[in-house]
Enzyme design. Structure first.
Site, short mmCIF file in Angstrom:
data_model
loop_
_atom_site.label_atom_id
_atom_site.label_comp_id
_atom_site.label_asym_id
_atom_site.label_seq_id
_atom_site.Cartn_x
_atom_site.Cartn_y
_atom_site.Cartn_z
N ASP A 106 96.47 56.22 -50.09
CA ASP A 106 96.19 56.18 -51.51
C ASP A 106 96.31 55.88 -53.03
O ASP A 106 97.71 55.70 -53.27
CB ASP A 106 95.24 57.21 -51.71
CG ASP A 106 94.03 57.72 -50.93
OD1 ASP A 106 93.28 57.17 -50.15
OD2 ASP A 106 94.45 59.23 -50.83
P1 ATP Z 1 92.20 55.94 -54.46
O1 ATP Z 1 91.68 54.88 -53.25
O2 ATP Z 1 93.35 54.95 -55.19
O3 ATP Z 1 92.67 56.98 -54.50
P2 ATP Z 1 89.57 56.33 -54.64
O4 ATP Z 1 89.39 55.58 -53.83
O5 ATP Z 1 89.47 57.68 -55.02
O6 ATP Z 1 90.92 55.72 -55.23
P3 ATP Z 1 87.27 56.62 -56.32
O7 ATP Z 1 87.36 57.47 -56.61
O8 ATP Z 1 86.50 56.44 -55.21
O9 ATP Z 1 88.66 55.47 -55.28
O10 ATP Z 1 87.49 55.22 -57.79
C1 ATP Z 1 86.51 54.24 -57.03
C2 ATP Z 1 85.96 53.96 -58.52
O11 ATP Z 1 84.80 54.76 -58.78
C3 ATP Z 1 86.23 53.80 -59.40
O12 ATP Z 1 86.91 52.58 -59.58
C4 ATP Z 1 85.77 53.86 -60.62
O13 ATP Z 1 84.86 52.46 -60.96
C5 ATP Z 1 84.23 55.07 -60.61
N1 ATP Z 1 85.09 56.22 -60.51
C6 ATP Z 1 86.43 57.02 -60.49
N2 ATP Z 1 85.42 58.13 -60.37
C7 ATP Z 1 84.81 58.46 -61.23
C8 ATP Z 1 83.80 59.27 -61.59
N3 ATP Z 1 84.83 60.96 -61.97
N4 ATP Z 1 82.85 59.18 -61.96
C9 ATP Z 1 82.09 58.64 -61.89
N5 ATP Z 1 82.86 56.85 -61.09
C10 ATP Z 1 84.49 56.92 -61.14
#
Ligand code: ATP
Length: 918
Positions: free
Chosen positions: A359
């Site tokens: 990740d």
């Molecule tokens: P990584 O794999 O890099 O850890 P992730 O897969 O966990 O990231 P997500 O957390 O799913 O990524 O985030 C994807 C998208 O969702 C982000 O680009 C952002 O636009 C949105 N996002 C992230 N956190 C939030 C939140 N707390 N509330 C609303 N939208 C969010």
């Protein structure tokens, strides 16, 4: 005091429940009973507070004294004495030795009988101590990931050890958490719980606060109860602890679970099998030796004793135990380096990993986000710098203000008075912290939240409804990935607060500016709101603007990636962020992006590909962007289809299937959910990517160490067996007596061998390519080394023996031969510390080895010089010149190995380890 606490008396007096459902189900009875009660009745009966939890410290202590600690201990352990005694009758060889001591006693050979009994005691004790140590280290492994709970007492919520909970406590939990006790729910927001470990039902069940009126509901039907050990799959909630420890529903089935035997690792199994094969072989050889001896007319009792001792010595029965201890100690060492391996077999797999999927957020980056830029439609193509800048509230445009309000209200970060900072989702925290740059306060206390769609990696946005007190005036606030929010928005705010439609041009501008923010490596979030409530999904939102958040890479990540790439490991970044953000972060941390066309794939593209096409394309991919956790499963499958050994990181609930499927599932210890930790093989307590590198290095090192002590044990075993076989064949008297053979066995199976298993890991091990999974532990290189060492030991010892022995065998002759063999063994152990490194390069770093060899040499001196031991081992004192002479001869086994290592190092195509050395 008891009478002041009606709840305590009710729980300790189970009569009511016994009458109803019988004692067996009493524990279950608690959740049945409370399921039929309202929240108010539960609060009253447990004498607690629905919002503040328990408030009186004395009361808490009293409750714990009545109900005990909230944990499920294992079964009562057998006493050490019983365990020790059982080692005797568990081993047929030992029984034979005792039998032989008995026969000696019967025949009047008191000396022999005492010597053999003493030796048996020593052999069994060494084995027992090792086995006990192995068990203890394995037990220590189980305690490495402590269970936690979010506990509210006296109105303050803290994360504490789950074992501290008492009935009446108020606990909160959210998606991904493990329920820490049996709990009557008092709050439930989209709460869905996976109860499969209790009910076997894999489909998660929805929870509510409603009273269950059915008379005897099954566990699955007790919909207002959250059960200990079950996992929150969606939403969040809170509730009051009604039962802890063994009184929970899980507690009543725990004894069943704890009696299931832990499976052995493939390596342990392979070692066990190898041990069996060697035993079979040794028995055959020993049988022949015994037979020849008797035919030659030697005393059958002598031959019997020698054969049995030889069997004890030649059979490396300690092999599986040493493997287990080496693995367990390695795992404890890894834990110190912040990688907790939950299952022993994973240690073996770690050295074979050739692809790591990680990740981005939190693992490759620090997970400490700050809002650095903001943008609204009226700013056209420029941004507003946020981080470190103060903006006066009166000067803030309406669109910016509306955006900040959305981000503030649609937010679940909580302030911890204890820690003096916000806790929760780092993206949420960054937004809340940015309010101060605009002189704005947190508005959440001023409003009542009526609905919430929590954020998750599949939904990629969060939305809430809230009002100031009049429900009919509820408003919606949303934030999330740009494409998600824009898809739900038809209008946008201008800087004066006017609402205008989003046409094509505006829509293009929004996406262009989002890419602009992302090209700095920033995570981009969009914000929107409207003045109506929603039921399932918001719609017709008014777009407010964008924020770009900075999350710097972790300091050691670039180095670790470089090191992994050098060792032939393919590193892949997987993120929910946009392609542009991901690419820029990847560039910053030195991931290879030689061909940008083929190096990046988005979730959308994965969806359009067949498994085979993905498997073909994946060899060039370094970054997967805009993925959901489901894509991770497709990625692992595609890699495994190519024959890769995959390590995959994950933190969320939905990452669990991919973590399970991967060869090594790695969960984040700090920010990971309990669900992810549950599914993983390894947990990183610092969430840092670089820790994976340490773990792989340890994994590879442990495998090398196992090969090292295998070399040592086998060469000793082969040498001992051959020595007796050769002398029997040539009709020479036995060069070693029974006691001496047993002492050699202690050295071979005991501390010196064990200490080879804890040799510090050579840093160069990372330059070696991942080990093929099918590679055997007993490689040709190991065998060559075993036979070479055994050859030197046999020739050297025979030479000393024959040279000493003139007409008959004296005490001095056997003492010389015995000491010769032992010294050979010690030099051999020194050589076996590494396959490729000279002892001079290794130094004295392995303290356990120094003590083990030092102790063995001291033991040998006692055997020669202390009168008591002289009578046991039938030895006599040797002159210093004798010892020097023996050292000169026996060091040959080490010198030859040093020369081999030197030639190897000189060789230009220098490689590390055994597997490449065939
Ligand atoms: P990584 O794999 O890099 O850890 P992730 O897969 O966990 O990231 P997500 O957390 O799913 O990524 O985030 C994807 C998208 O969702 C982000 O680009 C952002 O636009 C949105 N996002 C992230 N956190 C939030 C939140 N707390 N509330 C609303 N939208 C969010």
């Amino acid at each position: 005091m008891a009478s002041d606490n009606p709840y305590a008396s009710k729980l300790t007096n189970p009569d009511t429940d016994i009458e109803l459902i019988g004692r067996d189900q009493f524990e279950d009875g608690l959740s049945t009973r409370f399921a039929a009660k309202t929240v108010e009745e539960t609060v009253q009966e447990l004498d607690t507070n629905e919002t503040k939890g328990l408030c009186n410290q004395n009361d808490i202590v009293y409750r714990r004294s009545i109900h005990g600690v909230n944990e499920l201990e294992g079964e009562e352990e057998e006493s050490l004495f019983i365990k020790f005694v059982s080692t005797f009758y568990g081993d047929p060889m030992i029984m034979l030795l005792i039998g032989s001591a008995g026969v000696s006693f019967y025949m009047g050979n008191l000396d022999d009988a005492i010597s053999i009994t003493a030796a048996v005691l020593i052999v069994v004790t060494v084995g027992f101590v090792q086995e006990y140590r192995s068990e203890k280290s394995l037990e220590a492994l189980n305690k490495l990931v402590p269970e936690q709970a979010h506990l509210t007492r006296n109105g303050t919520t803290e994360t504490v050890m789950a074992m501290t909970l008492v009935p009446g406590d108020l606990v909160r939990f959210q998606v991904g958490d493990r329920i820490p006790a049996d709990i009557r729910l008092t709050e439930s927001v989209h709460l869905t719980i996976d109860e499969s470990n209790l009910t076997g039902e894999t489909k998660p069940v929805s929870k509510s606060l409603d009273v269950v009126s059915k008379p005897m509901p099954s566990i699955g039907e007790r919909s207002n109860i959250a059960f200990m050990g079950t996992l929150v799959r969606d939403g969040h909630g809170a509730g009051i602890v009604i039962a802890t420890g063994h009184k929970t529903a899980l507690g009543s089935v725990f004894s069943m679970l704890s009696s299931i035997e832990k499976p052995k690792t493939p390596l342990q199994n392979a070692m066990g099998k190898l041990g069996q094969q060697l035993s079979f072989f040794s028995f055959a050889v020993i049988g022949v030796i015994g037979l020849i001896g008797v035919i030659e007319g030697r005393s059958w009792l002598d031959m019997f004793q020698i054969s049995v001792c030889l069997a004890v010595a030649a059979i490396p029965e300690g092999l599986p135990i040493i493997v287990a201890v080496t693995l367990a100690l390695g795992v404890l060492r890894m834990a110190k380096q912040r990688a907790i391996v939950k299952k022993l077999p994973s240690v073996e797999t770690l050295g074979s990993v050739n692809v790591i999927c990680s990740d981005k957020t939190g693992t490759l980056t620090q997970n400490h986000m700050t809002v650095s830029k903001a943008w609204t439609v009226d700013m056209k193509t420029s941004h507003l710098a946020v981080d470190g800048n103060k903006h006066l509230p009166d000067n803030v445009d309406k669109d910016v203000k509306y955006m900040l309000e959305s981000g503030n209200l649609c937010n679940n970060a909580r302030f911890s008075v204890e820690k003096e900072k916000f806790l929760g989702n780092p993206t949420d925290i960054a937004i809340i912290e940015s309010l101060s740059s605009f002189g704005m306060d947190d508005l959440r206390n001023t409003r009542v939240r009526t609905n919430e769609l929590p954020f998750n990696s599949n939904r990629k946005y969060m939305a809430i409804c809230s009002h100031f007190g009049d429900k009919s005036k509820s408003e919606t606030f949303a934030k999330g990935a740009v494409e998600k929010i824009v898809a739900m928005s038809k209008m946008y705010y201008t800087k004066t607060g006017e609402i205008k439609p989003i046409n094509d041009e505006i829509s293009k501008l929004i996406f262009k500016m989002a890419d602009d923010l992302a090209s700095d490596g920033l995570r981009v979030l969009a914000f929107a709101r409207n003045s109506k409530s929603f039921d399932t999904e918001p719609s017709d939102l008014v777009f407010c603007g964008l924020m770009g958040m900075n999350d710097p890479p972790r300091p050691q990540v670039s180095k670790s990636i470089a090191s992994l790439l050098r060792g032939g490991v393919h590193v892949i970044m997987i993120t929910g962020d946009s392609e542009v953000t991901a690419l820029n972060v990847a560039r910053k941390i030195g991931m290879p992006l030689t061909d940008p066309e083929r190096s990046v794939l988005t979730g959308e593209k994965i969806d359009a590909m067949s498994e085979e096409a993905l498997s073909e394309a994946i060899q060039y991919v370094s970054v997967f962007a805009r993925t959901t956790p489901e894509h991770k499963v497709a990625i692992v499958r595609a890699l495994q289809l190519r024959g890769d050994i995959v390590a995959m990181t994950g933190d969320g609930v939905n990452d669990a299937p991919a973590l399970k499927l991967a060869d090594i599932g790695i969960a984040m210890g700090k920010n990971g959910t309990d669900v992810a930790k549950e599914a993983a093989d390894m947990v990183l307590t610092d969430d840092d990517f670089s820790t994976i590198l340490h773990a792989i290095r340890e994994g590879k090192g442990i495998f090398n160490n196992i090969q090292n002590f295998l070399t040592f044990q086998l060469s000793t075993s082969v040498a001992a067996l051959s020595l007796i076989a050769v002398s029997t064949l040539f009709n020479l008297p036995n060069p070693l007596n029974a006691m001496q053979i047993l002492w050699i066995n202690i050295l071979m199976d005991g501390p010196p061998a064990q200490s080879l298993g804890v040799e510090p890991v050579d840093q160069e091990v990372m330059n070696k390519p991942p080990r093929s999974r099918s590679e055997r532990i007993l490689t040709v290189a190991v065998l060559k080394r075993v036979l070479t060492a055994a050859f030197f030991i046999i020739i050297g010892t025979m030479y000393v023996y024959v040279r000493e022995m003139k007409d008959s065998v004296t005490r001095r002759d056997t003492t010389m031969t015995f000491t010769c063999f032992v010294l050979f063994d010690m030099f051999n152990a020194l050589a076996c510390r590494s396959y490729s490194k000279s002892v001079f390069q290794l130094g004295l770093k392995n303290t356990m080895f120094n003590y083990a060899v030092g102790g063995s040499l001291l033991g040998q001196l006692c055997a020669i010089y202390v009168p008591f031991f002289q009578s046991i081992f039938q030895t006599e004192a040797l002159a210093a010149s004798d010892l020097l002479y023996l050292v000169a001869i026996t060091s040959s086994v080490w010198i030859v190995d040093e020369v081999r290592k030197y030639l190897r190092r000189k060789n230009a195509s220098y490689t590390y380890g055994y597997s490449t050395a065939v």
